[in-house]
Every structure is written in structure tokens, then in C-alpha cells.
Scaffold this active site. Sequence first.
Site, PDB file in Angstrom:
ATOM      1  N   ASP A  77     -27.696  13.093  14.418  1.00 13.30           N
ATOM      2  CA  ASP A  77     -27.656  13.021  12.958  1.00 13.30           C
ATOM      3  C   ASP A  77     -28.161  14.353  12.427  1.00 13.30           C
ATOM      4  O   ASP A  77     -29.376  14.582  12.360  1.00 13.30           O
ATOM      5  CB  ASP A  77     -28.561  11.893  12.444  1.00 13.30           C
ATOM      6  CG  ASP A  77     -27.892  10.542  12.471  1.00 13.30           C
ATOM      7  OD1 ASP A  77     -26.779  10.427  11.943  1.00 13.30           O
ATOM      8  OD2 ASP A  77     -28.485   9.605  13.015  1.00 13.30           O
ATOM      9  N   ARG A 127     -32.386  16.480  12.844  1.00 11.27           N
ATOM     10  CA  ARG A 127     -33.163  16.326  14.078  1.00 11.27           C
ATOM     11  C   ARG A 127     -33.532  17.680  14.673  1.00 11.27           C
ATOM     12  O   ARG A 127     -34.482  17.784  15.440  1.00 11.27           O
ATOM     13  CB  ARG A 127     -32.387  15.512  15.114  1.00 11.27           C
ATOM     14  CG  ARG A 127     -31.688  14.274  14.577  1.00 11.27           C
ATOM     15  CD  ARG A 127     -32.588  13.366  13.774  1.00 11.27           C
ATOM     16  NE  ARG A 127     -31.896  12.141  13.379  1.00 11.27           N
ATOM     17  CZ  ARG A 127     -32.314  11.316  12.438  1.00 11.27           C
ATOM     18  NH1 ARG A 127     -33.436  11.581  11.775  1.00 11.27           N
ATOM     19  NH2 ARG A 127     -31.635  10.219  12.154  1.00 11.27           N
ATOM     20  N   ARG A 155     -28.910  12.007  -0.160  1.00 14.94           N
ATOM     21  CA  ARG A 155     -27.966  12.582   0.813  1.00 14.94           C
ATOM     22  C   ARG A 155     -26.536  12.605   0.299  1.00 14.94           C
ATOM     23  O   ARG A 155     -25.680  13.255   0.902  1.00 14.94           O
ATOM     24  CB  ARG A 155     -28.015  11.763   2.102  1.00 14.94           C
ATOM     25  CG  ARG A 155     -29.382  11.683   2.729  1.00 14.94           C
ATOM     26  CD  ARG A 155     -29.581  10.384   3.521  1.00 14.94           C
ATOM     27  NE  ARG A 155     -28.647  10.255   4.620  1.00 14.94           N
ATOM     28  CZ  ARG A 155     -28.460   9.114   5.289  1.00 14.94           C
ATOM     29  NH1 ARG A 155     -29.123   8.006   4.960  1.00 14.94           N
ATOM     30  NH2 ARG A 155     -27.602   9.070   6.293  1.00 14.94           N
ATOM     31  N   HIS A 187     -20.969   5.428   5.336  1.00 13.97           N
ATOM     32  CA  HIS A 187     -21.168   4.228   6.148  1.00 13.97           C
ATOM     33  C   HIS A 187     -20.134   3.224   5.680  1.00 13.97           C
ATOM     34  O   HIS A 187     -20.251   2.689   4.576  1.00 13.97           O
ATOM     35  CB  HIS A 187     -22.564   3.665   5.945  1.00 13.97           C
ATOM     36  CG  HIS A 187     -23.672   4.641   6.228  1.00 13.97           C
ATOM     37  ND1 HIS A 187     -24.120   5.576   5.297  1.00 13.97           N
ATOM     38  CD2 HIS A 187     -24.425   4.838   7.342  1.00 13.97           C
ATOM     39  CE1 HIS A 187     -25.127   6.276   5.830  1.00 13.97           C
ATOM     40  NE2 HIS A 187     -25.333   5.859   7.068  1.00 13.97           N
ATOM     41  N   HIS A 237     -32.546   0.274   6.757  1.00 17.95           N
ATOM     42  CA  HIS A 237     -33.480   0.450   7.866  1.00 17.95           C
ATOM     43  C   HIS A 237     -34.549  -0.643   7.854  1.00 17.95           C
ATOM     44  O   HIS A 237     -35.121  -0.981   8.892  1.00 17.95           O
ATOM     45  CB  HIS A 237     -34.179   1.816   7.784  1.00 17.95           C
ATOM     46  CG  HIS A 237     -33.293   2.975   8.132  1.00 17.95           C
ATOM     47  ND1 HIS A 237     -32.508   3.600   7.197  1.00 17.95           N
ATOM     48  CD2 HIS A 237     -33.071   3.601   9.310  1.00 17.95           C
ATOM     49  CE1 HIS A 237     -31.837   4.581   7.784  1.00 17.95           C
ATOM     50  NE2 HIS A 237     -32.154   4.595   9.065  1.00 17.95           N
ATOM     51  N   ASP A 269     -23.692   1.349  12.846  1.00 20.65           N
ATOM     52  CA  ASP A 269     -24.942   2.045  12.575  1.00 20.65           C
ATOM     53  C   ASP A 269     -25.950   1.513  13.596  1.00 20.65           C
ATOM     54  O   ASP A 269     -25.666   0.564  14.338  1.00 20.65           O
ATOM     55  CB  ASP A 269     -25.394   1.775  11.139  1.00 20.65           C
ATOM     56  CG  ASP A 269     -26.302   2.873  10.580  1.00 20.65           C
ATOM     57  OD1 ASP A 269     -26.849   3.658  11.376  1.00 20.65           O
ATOM     58  OD2 ASP A 269     -26.460   2.923   9.350  1.00 20.65           O
TER      59      ASP A 269
END
Length: 334
Positions: free
Chosen positions: A63, A71, A139, A170, A182, A251
Amino acid sequence: MIPVIFGLSGPVLTPDERAFFASVEPAGYILFKRNIVDRAQVRALTDSLRDLAGRDDLAILIDQEGGRVARMGPPEWPAFPAGPVFAQLYEKAPMSAIQAMRANGQALGVMLREVGITVDCAPLLDVAQPDTTEAIACRAYGSEPMQVAALGRAMLDGLAAAGVVGVVKHMPGHGRALVDSHHLLPTVTADEAALEVDLEPFITLSDAPMGMTSHIVFEAWDAERPATLSPVVIERIIRGRIGFDGLLMTDDIDMKALSGTAGEKAAGALAAGCDLVLDCWARMDEMVEIAGRVPPITEAARARLDRAMASVGAGKGDFAEIIARRDALLALSR
């Protein structure tokens, strides 16, 4: 091969991971900050994964969107701007914003290919709403579907120019979620007519090589199951209305929006029509359970995976020159 993308516990493969992965042959792997130290270490890690799989076209994901979803970052790698930066420029100069995003994607791709990463989980095609959860709003590429699609296409094209596969996400849209999946299961109550706005960028980019589902309940389509676990949403909306025939992955199934054991969620997603399951956290007991619950990858899913990975090549372009071109364009919005 099993239809799963697994995470790794650290910067090198452990003996247990090496033995387990060799025995089950996952479709790919995904890297996080815990797996990343510097260029030499990441390249050695990705090389070890390719050697273990015996495939040069192995899907190794990350990601790396920019902004807070990154990352790989300073001081080893430069920070990249988030989606709203390009959305701001688009409002003033759409073509300049598209060119800047294409350069941004190419620079990301060159950076990833240098260390052996082949797939970037970007672009994000979720259409922002006034009350979109901050997890997506910070984002997103904007609130207008044509703009989101144009910037998303530019990101895909930039990544492809550097030999990296992009993942649209998504599906079928996360912009109306009011909570972060999440942590909680979002429910969207909008009717089918309103949801056409959310589908539009995905329809425009339906030829993308890979896509990722959302863990969201859409009452207009399936009031009982989130998209990842809904054959109605996957077959009627993602494969049907959107017309997406690329590789469809979930996901992260560890997200709290989904309930059940890791194996139950993985099996449910595949039964619903997903091609691959994304399991990110490298918990050996959960990975063993998943491997024991899922069937071998289907012929259709393997064909989609092979088709997507066939576009992977050597990184192209001078990184510094591409970054300079992107930044000159972004300066136009100031």
C-alpha cells in the site's frame, strides 16, 4: 496455488514462514512497514520470495498511495503527496493535474520496482461525500466522478509505465461510509440511483488489471452481507454493472468490519466470488486455518492473475527527473 495473499512477520522470512509458504504456495504477498528497513533489505526480501515461489512474475504487493498511506518513507525514500493534493490542482488546471498524477504514479512505480515490488494497491476510486469518513477523505481524489476517474487512470498509467500493476479500490465504492471499516462495519442506505455516482469511476476504469472490494453493507443491493462476502454485489454489481473482469481481491479480511474466524471469512469471500483473499497480519495460526479452509485457485482466477502480472516489467524513467516534473506541475496550484 491457494488463492491467498499473505503478509510477513518481519524484514526476513522466518524458517516457519519459509516452510509454510513452500507447502501451500500462496498467490502472492503483501509488505508493510514491519517488513521494510532499507533498499538492500527489501530487495533481498522480495528476491527470497521469488526464489521460494520459483516465479519471476510473483505478485508482491504494497500500500503505497502517498500521504499517510505509505509503507516506504523518509529517510530512505521520499514522501509522496496524498490524493487531495492532486484534486486541488484539478480544480484549477485539470490537464496539469492529470499529468502530475501520471508522473507521480511513474515515480512510485520506479521506486517500487527498484526493490522488487510488483503491485501497488492504488488508485483509490472512492468518490468523496461531505460526510465521508476521514479514513477515506484524507486519501480521496475528489467528489466528482469524472475527476476521480481521470486521476485514477493517470495513476494506473504512471504505475504501468514503470512496470507496476495498480489495484483500483474499494469496489463498489467507499465514499459513503461514515465509519472506518478497519474498526466497524459501515452500512450505506443510499438507493441504487444515488449509488450510480459511486460506480461511475469504476465503470470508467473497468479494464483495470486488479481491483479490491470494500467491507461495506449496501442496503440497496444486499442488506445482510458486506460487499466482500456478497455474491449479489460481486456478481451483479462488480462483475455485472461495473463490468470489471480483472483480478478481484478482498480488502484485508482481518479488518473489524468482518466477523468470524480468519478461515470462515476467507472461505466466505471466495464463495461469494472474490478471486483472492488478502490476509495481512502474518499470524501463523490464522494463516494455517485459512490454508486449510480455502480451495485451490480457480482456473478463472489464475488466468486473471497471470493476465495482470504479464504487464510487469523493468522500471522505466529517471526518478529524479520524474519527481521534478511532478512538483513543477503541483506548484501551479499554489
